[in-house]
Design an enzyme around this catalytic site. Structure first.
Site, PDB file in Angstrom:
ATOM      1  N   ASP A 208       0.053   5.075   1.002  1.00 20.87           N
ATOM      2  CA  ASP A 208       0.081   5.825   2.375  1.00 20.87           C
ATOM      3  C   ASP A 208       0.189   5.142   3.702  1.00 20.87           C
ATOM      4  O   ASP A 208      -0.695   4.312   3.771  1.00 20.87           O
ATOM      5  CB  ASP A 208      -1.123   6.869   2.207  1.00 20.87           C
ATOM      6  CG  ASP A 208      -1.196   7.712   0.986  1.00 20.87           C
ATOM      7  OD1 ASP A 208      -0.245   8.042   0.393  1.00 20.87           O
ATOM      8  OD2 ASP A 208      -2.222   8.123   0.640  1.00 20.87           O
TER       9      ASP A 208
ATOM     10  N   ASP B 202       0.770  -1.039  -0.130  1.00 22.23           N
ATOM     11  CA  ASP B 202      -0.114  -0.021   0.068  1.00 22.23           C
ATOM     12  C   ASP B 202       0.958   1.190   0.087  1.00 22.23           C
ATOM     13  O   ASP B 202       1.998   1.217   0.307  1.00 22.23           O
ATOM     14  CB  ASP B 202      -1.007   0.051   1.356  1.00 22.23           C
ATOM     15  CG  ASP B 202      -1.792   1.157   1.183  1.00 22.23           C
ATOM     16  OD1 ASP B 202      -2.037   1.610   0.281  1.00 22.23           O
ATOM     17  OD2 ASP B 202      -1.911   1.663   2.370  1.00 22.23           O
TER      18      ASP B 202
END
Ligand code: ZN
Length: 451
Positions: free
Chosen positions: A255, A253
Site C-alpha cells: 500500500d 511494500d
C-alpha cells in the site's frame, strides 16, 4: 528419481528454421533441446534414469541419445501411434518408477530439480505441479491453490471478462506418483495432462499440490520463442533465475508503493494500482533482480479481512499487474498484530512476532525460500517501518513520496535515497547497480554475432 521427457513432438511450427528435424533435436546455441535437458538432469544429482518418449523422428532421436554420453542411463521408448502428452505416459506406465518427473522436450529452463523433488516428497502428493507467474496471465492456463498450496481448480484460457485470478501458470513440469494415474475415468483417446488428467485426478480426490517458483521456464516451440530463449541463455537470465544461484531482490511494500494508499484495503475493488507502478514492476521483471512484496496485514489478526478475502485482494493485484505485463515473483505478508482488544479479532494471530515490519522476518524467510542475496538487495517503501526493516537486515532503502511518504514518523530511520514514486526508485537502483539493471542490454553487448 526417474525423469520422463515427452519428445514426441513434430516441431511443425519450427519447420521454417529447422526443416524436418524432430523438435527434441532442434539446437539452441549448438545443443539440441533434449541434450540440454538431459545434461541438466544429470548434473542435478537427483535424476538416476531418463526415459524419452518419442514419436516423430524416433530413430534419429534414439541415434542421438546412443551417440551422446550423458553420464546417466537414457532409454528411448517409441510409441507407434500419437496418443497425446499424457497418453504417451500412460502407454509407457509399465516402464516407469513409482514416482517420476515429467517435462516437455521443447522447454528451456534451469530449475533446481532437487528442490522440486524434495518439496513433492515432503508434501506426500500424488502430483506436484511447477507453477510460476508470467507476464501474460490473461492468456495463460491458470491454477488456483488453497492456503496450504493444494490445487483446488484449473482455469483454462480464455478467461471470462472481469474475473480475477492469481498469476499462477502451469509450466508443464510435474512430479507424479505412478499409481495415482491408474484407473482414471472419462479420459479421451488422446489425453492431455492439464486439460484431462489433472481435472480427473482432482475429481478422484487425489492430492495435487502447487510448487511456486520464480525460476525461468519457457517453451521454444516457435521460431520467435527459439530466438528468445537463446537470447535469455546468453544474457545469463536463465541461470540467474535458478534457485540454485543466490540472486538479489527488490523488496516492495504494497500500500502506498504499488497501490493507492486508502486506509485499509479490505475488498479487491479498493486495490488500485498507482500510476506507472505496473510499468515500473515490468522493468524490474526484465532486470536481474527478483521482485518480492513484503506487507504487514494486521487486518487478518483484527478479523477485518479473512484469509480468503486477502487471497482475492492479492489475486486482484496479480491481475492488475498482469494487465501491464508485470508480475511478482513472490508476496509475503505478516498476519499478526500485537495489541489485543478488537471486536472479531483472531486470538492466534494476536501476538508479538518476528515478521511484522520493522522486524526483518519476512526478508529472512524470502531469503531462505528464494535464495536471495540480501546484501545486494533493496527495499522500496513509503513508511519509516519499511526503511527501519531494511536497515536492520542490511539492505539499501528508498523512501517514496507516494502513500504515507514517511509521514508515519514511527522510527528514526533515514533512507539511502528518496524518490517521487516506485518508477523513480527503480531508476535509482538501476543507476546504482547497472550490471543488474537490464538483461536485454546485457545480452545486446554479449550476444552480437552469436545468434
Ligand atoms: Zn508477523
Amino acid at each position: 528419481m526417474q525423469l520422463v521427457i515427452l519428445g514426441g513432438g513434430k516441431g511443425s511450427r519450427l519447420k521454417a528454421v529447422t526443416g524436418d528435424l524432430p523438435k527434441p533435436l532442434v539446437p539452441v546455441l549448438g545443443t539440441p533441446l533434449l541434450g540440454r535437458q538431459i545434461h541438466q538432469a544429470a548434473q542435478s544429482g537427483y535424476v538416476d534414469e531418463v526415459v524419452v518418449l518419442t514419436g516423430y523422428g524416433a530413430d534419429s532421436i534414439a541415434a542421438y541419445v546412443k551417440e551422446a554420453d550423458f553420464g546417466i542411463p537414457v532409454r528411448c521408448i517409441a510409441e507407434p501411434v500419437a496418443r497425446g502428452t499424457a497418453g504417451a505416459v500412460l502407454a509407457a506406465i509399465d516402464n516407469l518408477q513409482s514416482e517420476f518427473l515429467v517435462m516437455y522436450a521443447d522447454t528451456v529452463h534451469d530449475i533446481d530439480l532437487g528442490r522440486f523433488v524434495s518439496f513433492h516428497s515432503a508434501q506426500g502428493a500424488d502430483a506436484s505441479l511447477f507453477l510460476h507467474p508470467n507476464d501474460h496471465p490473461a492468456d495463460s492456463d491458470l491454477v488456483e491453490t488453497d492456503e496450504a498450496g493444494r490445487i483446488t481448480c484449473f482455469h483454462s484460457y480464455p478467461h471470462p471478462e472481469g474475473v480475477i485470478f492469481p498469476n499462477l501458470v502451469n509450466a508443464a513440469l510435474y512430479v507424479l506418483r505412478r499409481d495415482a494415474l491408474l484407473g482414471l475415468s472419462n479420459l479421451p483417446e488422446k489425453p492431455d495432462f492439464a486439460k484431462h488428467v489433472f481435472p480427473a485426478m482432482l475429481q478422484a480426490g487425489r492430492r495435487l499440490v502447487g510448487y511456486r517458483s520464480p525460476e525461468y521456464i519457457k517453451d521454444a516451440g516457435t521460431p520467435d520463442r527459439l530466438a528468445k530463449v537463446a537470447k535469455d541463455i546468453l544474457s545469463g537470465m536463465v541461470s540467474h533465475r535458478s534457485l540454485r544461484n543466490p540472486s538479489p531482490a527488490v523488496f516492495l511494500d504494497r500500500d502506498g508503493v504499488l497501490n493507492v494508499y486508502a486506509g485499509y484495503v479490505d475488498t479487491p475493488e479498493k486495490l488500485v494500482l498507482l500510476p506507472g507502478a505496473g510499468q515500473a514492476v515490468r522493468k524490474l521483471n526484465r532486470s536481474f533482480f527478483r521482485t518480492v512484496v513484503v506487507t504487514n496485514q494486521p487486518v487478518l489478526a483484527r478479523g477485518e479481512v479473512s484469509p480468503d478475502m486477502l487471497r482475492l485482494i492479492h489475486a486482484r493485484l496479480d491481475t492488475e499487474l498482469g494487465r501491464e505485463g508485470a508480475y511478482l515473483d513472490a508476496l509475503y505478508f505478516c498476519p499478526h498484530h500485537p495489541d489485543k482488544g478488537f471486536p472479531g479479532e483472531v486470538a492466534s494471530l494476536k501476538k508479538v512476532c518476528d515478521c511484522r515490519k520493522p522486524e526483518a522476518g519476512m526478508l529472512m524467510h524470502a531469503s531462505r525460500e528464494l535464495g536471495i542475496a540480501l546484501e545486494r538487495s533493496w527495499m522500496i517503501g513509503d513508511t519509516t517501518s519499511d526503511i527501519e526493516m531494511a536497515r536492520r537486515a542490511g539492505l539499501r532503502s528508498i523512501l517514496v513520496k507516494t502513500g504515507l511518504g514517511g509521514r508515519d514518523g514511527k522510527y528514526d530511520a533515514p533512507p539511502d535515497f528518496v524518490a517521487d514514486d516506485i518508477a523513480a526508485a527503480i531508476e535509482i537502483i538501476f543507476q546504482e547497480a547497472p550490471d543488474l539493471a537490464n538483461r536485454d542490454a546485457a545480452c545486446a553487448s554479449s550476444c552480437v554475432g552469436e545468434m
